[in-house]
Enzyme design. Structure first.
Site, PDB file in Angstrom:
ATOM      1  N   GLU A 121       1.155  -1.134   0.123  1.00  0.00           N
ATOM      2  CA  GLU A 121       0.048  -0.032  -0.011  1.00  0.00           C
ATOM      3  C   GLU A 121       0.877   1.226  -0.072  1.00  0.00           C
ATOM      4  O   GLU A 121       0.796   2.216   0.849  1.00  0.00           O
ATOM      5  CB  GLU A 121      -1.078  -0.012   1.038  1.00  0.00           C
ATOM      6  CG  GLU A 121      -2.344   1.054   1.114  1.00  0.00           C
ATOM      7  CD  GLU A 121      -3.208   0.777   1.966  1.00  0.00           C
ATOM      8  OE1 GLU A 121      -2.586   1.451   3.105  1.00  0.00           O
ATOM      9  OE2 GLU A 121      -4.378   0.722   2.037  1.00  0.00           O
ATOM     10  N   GLU A 135       0.096   9.926   9.863  1.00  0.00           N
ATOM     11  CA  GLU A 135       0.511   8.819   8.912  1.00  0.00           C
ATOM     12  C   GLU A 135       0.950   9.337   7.467  1.00  0.00           C
ATOM     13  O   GLU A 135       1.733   8.715   6.789  1.00  0.00           O
ATOM     14  CB  GLU A 135      -0.988   8.376   8.453  1.00  0.00           C
ATOM     15  CG  GLU A 135      -1.657   7.353   9.449  1.00  0.00           C
ATOM     16  CD  GLU A 135      -2.367   8.007  10.792  1.00  0.00           C
ATOM     17  OE1 GLU A 135      -2.390   9.538  10.708  1.00  0.00           O
ATOM     18  OE2 GLU A 135      -2.767   7.431  11.596  1.00  0.00           O
ATOM     19  N   HIS A 216     -11.799   7.618  14.303  1.00  0.00           N
ATOM     20  CA  HIS A 216     -10.771   7.143  15.042  1.00  0.00           C
ATOM     21  C   HIS A 216      -9.401   8.173  14.793  1.00  0.00           C
ATOM     22  O   HIS A 216      -8.461   8.164  15.674  1.00  0.00           O
ATOM     23  CB  HIS A 216     -10.319   5.790  15.110  1.00  0.00           C
ATOM     24  CG  HIS A 216      -9.717   5.392  13.842  1.00  0.00           C
ATOM     25  ND1 HIS A 216      -8.300   5.644  13.541  1.00  0.00           N
ATOM     26  CD2 HIS A 216     -10.045   4.710  12.660  1.00  0.00           C
ATOM     27  CE1 HIS A 216      -7.920   5.165  12.428  1.00  0.00           C
ATOM     28  NE2 HIS A 216      -9.100   4.586  11.790  1.00  0.00           N
ATOM     29  N   ARG A 218      -6.450  10.739  14.657  1.00  0.00           N
ATOM     30  CA  ARG A 218      -5.737  11.459  15.577  1.00  0.00           C
ATOM     31  C   ARG A 218      -6.123  12.797  15.182  1.00  0.00           C
ATOM     32  O   ARG A 218      -6.223  13.596  16.370  1.00  0.00           O
ATOM     33  CB  ARG A 218      -4.320  11.290  15.724  1.00  0.00           C
ATOM     34  CG  ARG A 218      -3.813  10.206  16.479  1.00  0.00           C
ATOM     35  CD  ARG A 218      -2.455  10.096  16.709  1.00  0.00           C
ATOM     36  NE  ARG A 218      -1.888   9.339  17.722  1.00  0.00           N
ATOM     37  CZ  ARG A 218      -1.983   8.032  18.080  1.00  0.00           C
ATOM     38  NH1 ARG A 218      -2.734   7.289  17.229  1.00  0.00           N
ATOM     39  NH2 ARG A 218      -1.557   7.581  19.052  1.00  0.00           N
ATOM     40  N   HIS A 248     -14.037   2.764  18.349  1.00  0.00           N
ATOM     41  CA  HIS A 248     -12.739   2.614  18.687  1.00  0.00           C
ATOM     42  C   HIS A 248     -12.186   2.868  19.972  1.00  0.00           C
ATOM     43  O   HIS A 248     -12.748   3.776  20.733  1.00  0.00           O
ATOM     44  CB  HIS A 248     -11.973   3.398  17.739  1.00  0.00           C
ATOM     45  CG  HIS A 248     -10.559   3.198  17.599  1.00  0.00           C
ATOM     46  ND1 HIS A 248      -9.387   3.237  18.561  1.00  0.00           N
ATOM     47  CD2 HIS A 248      -9.684   2.826  16.455  1.00  0.00           C
ATOM     48  CE1 HIS A 248      -8.334   2.919  18.162  1.00  0.00           C
ATOM     49  NE2 HIS A 248      -8.428   2.635  16.840  1.00  0.00           N
TER      50      HIS A 248
HETATM   51  C1  UD1 Z   1      -3.507   3.434  14.923  1.00  0.00           C
HETATM   52  C2  UD1 Z   1      -2.690   3.886  13.619  1.00  0.00           C
HETATM   53  C3  UD1 Z   1      -3.599   4.653  12.681  1.00  0.00           C
HETATM   54  C4  UD1 Z   1      -4.658   3.442  12.311  1.00  0.00           C
HETATM   55  C5  UD1 Z   1      -5.386   2.936  13.388  1.00  0.00           C
HETATM   56  C6  UD1 Z   1      -6.266   1.631  13.013  1.00  0.00           C
HETATM   57  C7  UD1 Z   1      -0.646   5.413  14.256  1.00  0.00           C
HETATM   58  C8  UD1 Z   1       0.062   6.519  14.642  1.00  0.00           C
HETATM   59  N1  UD1 Z   1      -2.014   5.247  14.159  1.00  0.00           N
HETATM   60  O1  UD1 Z   1      -4.430   4.493  15.488  1.00  0.00           O
HETATM   61  O2  UD1 Z   1      -2.810   4.844  11.573  1.00  0.00           O
HETATM   62  O3  UD1 Z   1      -5.357   4.068  11.317  1.00  0.00           O
HETATM   63  O4  UD1 Z   1      -4.387   2.282  14.532  1.00  0.00           O
HETATM   64  O5  UD1 Z   1      -7.229   1.617  13.971  1.00  0.00           O
HETATM   65  O6  UD1 Z   1       0.087   4.150  14.085  1.00  0.00           O
HETATM   66  N2  UD1 Z   1      -6.527   0.401  21.998  1.00  0.00           N
HETATM   67  C9  UD1 Z   1      -7.143  -0.576  22.803  1.00  0.00           C
HETATM   68  N3  UD1 Z   1      -7.121  -1.861  22.000  1.00  0.00           N
HETATM   69  C10 UD1 Z   1      -6.769  -1.942  20.903  1.00  0.00           C
HETATM   70  C11 UD1 Z   1      -6.164  -0.886  20.116  1.00  0.00           C
HETATM   71  C12 UD1 Z   1      -6.300   0.261  20.593  1.00  0.00           C
HETATM   72  O7  UD1 Z   1      -7.456  -0.487  23.713  1.00  0.00           O
HETATM   73  O8  UD1 Z   1      -7.015  -3.121  20.383  1.00  0.00           O
HETATM   74  C13 UD1 Z   1      -6.336   1.715  22.453  1.00  0.00           C
HETATM   75  C14 UD1 Z   1      -5.112   1.740  23.495  1.00  0.00           C
HETATM   76  O9  UD1 Z   1      -5.601   2.621  24.510  1.00  0.00           O
HETATM   77  C15 UD1 Z   1      -4.118   2.545  22.577  1.00  0.00           C
HETATM   78  C16 UD1 Z   1      -5.120   3.334  21.871  1.00  0.00           C
HETATM   79  O10 UD1 Z   1      -6.288   2.810  21.533  1.00  0.00           O
HETATM   80  O11 UD1 Z   1      -3.124   3.202  23.341  1.00  0.00           O
HETATM   81  C17 UD1 Z   1      -4.532   3.967  20.691  1.00  0.00           C
HETATM   82  O12 UD1 Z   1      -3.921   3.184  19.737  1.00  0.00           O
HETATM   83  P1  UD1 Z   1      -2.781   3.291  18.524  1.00  0.00           P
HETATM   84  O13 UD1 Z   1      -2.521   2.291  18.060  1.00  0.00           O
HETATM   85  O14 UD1 Z   1      -1.807   4.261  19.308  1.00  0.00           O
HETATM   86  O15 UD1 Z   1      -3.574   4.513  17.709  1.00  0.00           O
HETATM   87  P2  UD1 Z   1      -4.946   4.490  16.778  1.00  0.00           P
HETATM   88  O16 UD1 Z   1      -5.807   5.574  17.062  1.00  0.00           O
HETATM   89  O17 UD1 Z   1      -5.482   3.008  17.035  1.00  0.00           O
HETATM   90  N1  UDP Z   2     -13.137  -2.977  10.982  1.00  0.00           N
HETATM   91  C1  UDP Z   2     -13.201  -4.198  11.601  1.00  0.00           C
HETATM   92  N2  UDP Z   2     -14.260  -3.889  12.739  1.00  0.00           N
HETATM   93  C2  UDP Z   2     -14.790  -2.707  13.246  1.00  0.00           C
HETATM   94  C3  UDP Z   2     -14.504  -1.610  12.436  1.00  0.00           C
HETATM   95  C4  UDP Z   2     -13.566  -1.703  11.436  1.00  0.00           C
HETATM   96  O1  UDP Z   2     -13.023  -5.326  11.426  1.00  0.00           O
HETATM   97  O2  UDP Z   2     -15.462  -2.390  14.340  1.00  0.00           O
HETATM   98  C5  UDP Z   2     -12.202  -3.116   9.774  1.00  0.00           C
HETATM   99  C6  UDP Z   2     -12.619  -2.408   8.445  1.00  0.00           C
HETATM  100  O3  UDP Z   2     -13.404  -3.473   7.837  1.00  0.00           O
HETATM  101  C7  UDP Z   2     -11.588  -2.185   7.782  1.00  0.00           C
HETATM  102  C8  UDP Z   2     -10.515  -1.840   8.996  1.00  0.00           C
HETATM  103  O4  UDP Z   2     -10.977  -2.425  10.292  1.00  0.00           O
HETATM  104  O5  UDP Z   2     -10.692  -3.109   7.114  1.00  0.00           O
HETATM  105  C9  UDP Z   2     -10.295  -0.411   9.066  1.00  0.00           C
HETATM  106  O6  UDP Z   2      -9.405  -0.228  10.303  1.00  0.00           O
HETATM  107  P1  UDP Z   2      -9.406   1.127  10.677  1.00  0.00           P
HETATM  108  O7  UDP Z   2     -10.527   2.021  10.516  1.00  0.00           O
HETATM  109  O8  UDP Z   2      -9.244   1.029  12.178  1.00  0.00           O
HETATM  110  O9  UDP Z   2      -8.062   1.856  10.461  1.00  0.00           O
HETATM  111  P2  UDP Z   2      -7.717   2.489   9.038  1.00  0.00           P
HETATM  112  O10 UDP Z   2      -8.070   1.554   7.942  1.00  0.00           O
HETATM  113  O11 UDP Z   2      -8.347   3.755   9.074  1.00  0.00           O
HETATM  114  O12 UDP Z   2      -6.231   2.424   8.785  1.00  0.00           O
END
Ligand code: UD1
Ligand code: UDP
Length: 428
Positions: A121, A135, A216, A218, A248
């Site tokens: 990607e 990102e 979700h 940032r 999220h």
């Molecule tokens: C991250 C990625 C973003 C991506 C997203 C997909 C970065 C900077 N951001 O953002 O590009 O689009 O993932 O969803 O890499 N948490 C949980 N359980 C989980 C996952 C997250 O509790 O399984 C909570 C935790 O408190 C964690 C917070 O979410 O610290 C943030 O997770 P993080 O991966 O840092 O950022 P995302 O907003 O999820």
């Molecule tokens: N997705 C999932 N469960 C959910 C919400 C999203 O499996 O409750 C899947 C969705 O189908 C997509 C991916 O997660 O393939 C997107 O993830 P996210 O939005 O967290 O990250 P991004 O694509 O913005 O990086």
């Protein structure tokens, strides 16, 4: 044990797992590569949901997630811990996907160990370093480090070319999200363990029009997320809609959504859904409001209009195709455009035309071909949305080639990738 290159696939978050599991399956099935998977577990539960669905047991699990983790501490820990894995596993190549902290810091770790990096990607650009943040910077950093760039669309390939990356290192493959989506739909149709939950969502929403929302990013934290939540409340004042919100777990999102939307009779706040369940919810929905990258790619493939809760997008293909519209996080704009889709049938039908500008379901196969230096596969031409593309990104109207696309020969061996066979029936 294979005689081919040792490849380490690094995965951190839910979308990386979704978009890489088809590649991991093909690599693991190939006798021409030795494959190990390292999860940083930047995400934990959301990552584990996908690993379970995809039957992937990682060789290395760094278990790094901390609640409310900061970018700098996460980056530093990934750099150190992935480096330790590289020293131990000594791979010939590292694969990263997308633009997360895991992808960026793992590419950097590989670079410090002088191990070549393949970027899945590659080439997405919004043109604004601060959106999506961080990102856009992550992708550019990986673009500088990688020596193999798997661009999902001709536009992404072109963007890489404009940054000076030589054409021989860019492969236009389609997006593996389509491969994953087809796998999920096949599971829904055939595997009772992952049976169709569409009926469960239908019970939840009754006969009301269903809006599926995810949020979700940032750069939307604070005012942006609050404004989205308020828009949802205003939309849910209509008694002909029901809004499904898989929330999220990031506290910057979940606290606001729970605080503002909890208890509303026509808003269901849900935990993060298993991938197959999310695909069922998407299938059931009438329209989608999202700031997610992956969802922007999946919804058009299922013919669902998307209102993108962002000011810009690095995925303009769906906007250009007319299936997505950028609405930002401005409350009145979100409400106005949602009401228009709900009330104007002609407008809805125009946006709901099933169209998939992001791939044909064979992206992982092309990626495998390039990884194993098999030009017959990596150079395979492809077509979708009525346009026939050559791997260097130029359009051509000649008819698409026919033949058995599930198997290819390399060095006289037939490589049979079971998963592709399994979901062949779901292909467009
Ligand atoms: C991250 C990625 C973003 C991506 C997203 C997909 C970065 C900077 N951001 O953002 O590009 O689009 O993932 O969803 O890499 N948490 C949980 N359980 C989980 C996952 C997250 O509790 O399984 C909570 C935790 O408190 C964690 C917070 O979410 O610290 C943030 O997770 P993080 O991966 O840092 O950022 P995302 O907003 O999820
Ligand atoms: N997705 C999932 N469960 C959910 C919400 C999203 O499996 O409750 C899947 C969705 O189908 C997509 C991916 O997660 O393939 C997107 O993830 P996210 O939005 O967290 O990250 P991004 O694509 O913005 O990086």
């Amino acid at each position: 044990m294979s005689g081919g290159p040792k490849i380490l696939v690094v995965i951190g978050t839910r979308p990386e797992a979704i978009k890489l599991f088809p590649v991991v399956h093909l690599l693991r099935a190939s006798p021409h590569a030795e494959t190990e998977v390292c999860v940083t577990a930047q995400h934990r539960e959301m990552l584990d949901q996908v690993l379970a669905f995809a039957d992937i047991v990682p060789e290395h699990d760094l278990d790094l997630m901390q609640s409310g983790q900061s970018l700098e501490s996460l980056s530093a820990r990934i750099l150190l811990e992935v480096s330790a894995v590289l020293r131990k596993a000594r791979p010939d190549r590292v694969i990263v996907q997308g633009d997360t902290t895991t992808a960026m810091a793992s590419a950097l770790a590989a670079f410090y160990h002088r191990i070549p990096v393949s970027h899945v990607e590659a080439g997405l650009r919004s043109g604004d370093l601060l959106s999506p943040w961080p990102e856009e910077a992550n992708r550019k950093i990986i673009g500088q480090i990688a020596d193999q760039h798997f661009a999902p669309t001709p536009r992404a390939a072109k963007a890489l070319g404009l940054e000076g990356i030589s054409r021989g290192r860019i492969f236009t493959t389609g997006n593996t999200v389509v491969d994953a989506l087809l796998a999920a739909r096949r599971k829904i149709a055939t595997d009772p363990r992952w049976g169709n939950r569409k009926a469960a969502f239908a019970t939840m929403t009754g006969s009301r029009r269903t809006i599926l929302t995810t949020c979700h990013r940032r750069e939307n934290f604070g005012q942006g997320v609050e404004s989205v939540a308020d828009a949802l409340t205003e939309i849910a004042a209509r008694d002909d809609v029901h809004i499904l919100v898989p929330v999220h777990p990031n506290p910057n999102v979940s606290d606001i959504f729970r605080g503002r939307l909890h208890g509303h009779p026509r808003i269901s706040l849900l935990p993060p859904l298993d991938y197959v369940d999310f695909v069922s919810a998407l299938d059931h929905a009438d329209l989608v409001l999202t700031d997610s990258g992956g969802v922007q790619e999946e919804a058009p493939a299922l013919g669902k209009p998307v209102l993108v809760l962002r000011d810009n997008t690095e995925r303009p293909e769906a906007v250009e195709a007319g299936t997505a519209l950028l609405v930002g996080t401005d409350r009145p704009m979100i409400v106005e455009q949602t009401n228009r889709l709900l009330d104007d049938e002609t407008h809805y039908n125009a946006m709901a035309t099933a169209h998939n500008p992001f791939g044909d379901g064979f992206a992982s196969e092309r990626i495998l071909g390039a990884l194993l230096n098999d030009r017959r596969v990596s150079n395979r031409e492809y077509s979708w949305a009525g346009v026939h593309w050559t791997p260097n990104g130029s359009a051509d109207s000649s008819p698409r080639p026919q033949g058995d696309r599930r198997r290819y020969q390399r060095g006289g061996d037939v490589v049979d990738h079971g998963w592709l066979d399994e979901y062949q029936g779901a292909r467009p």
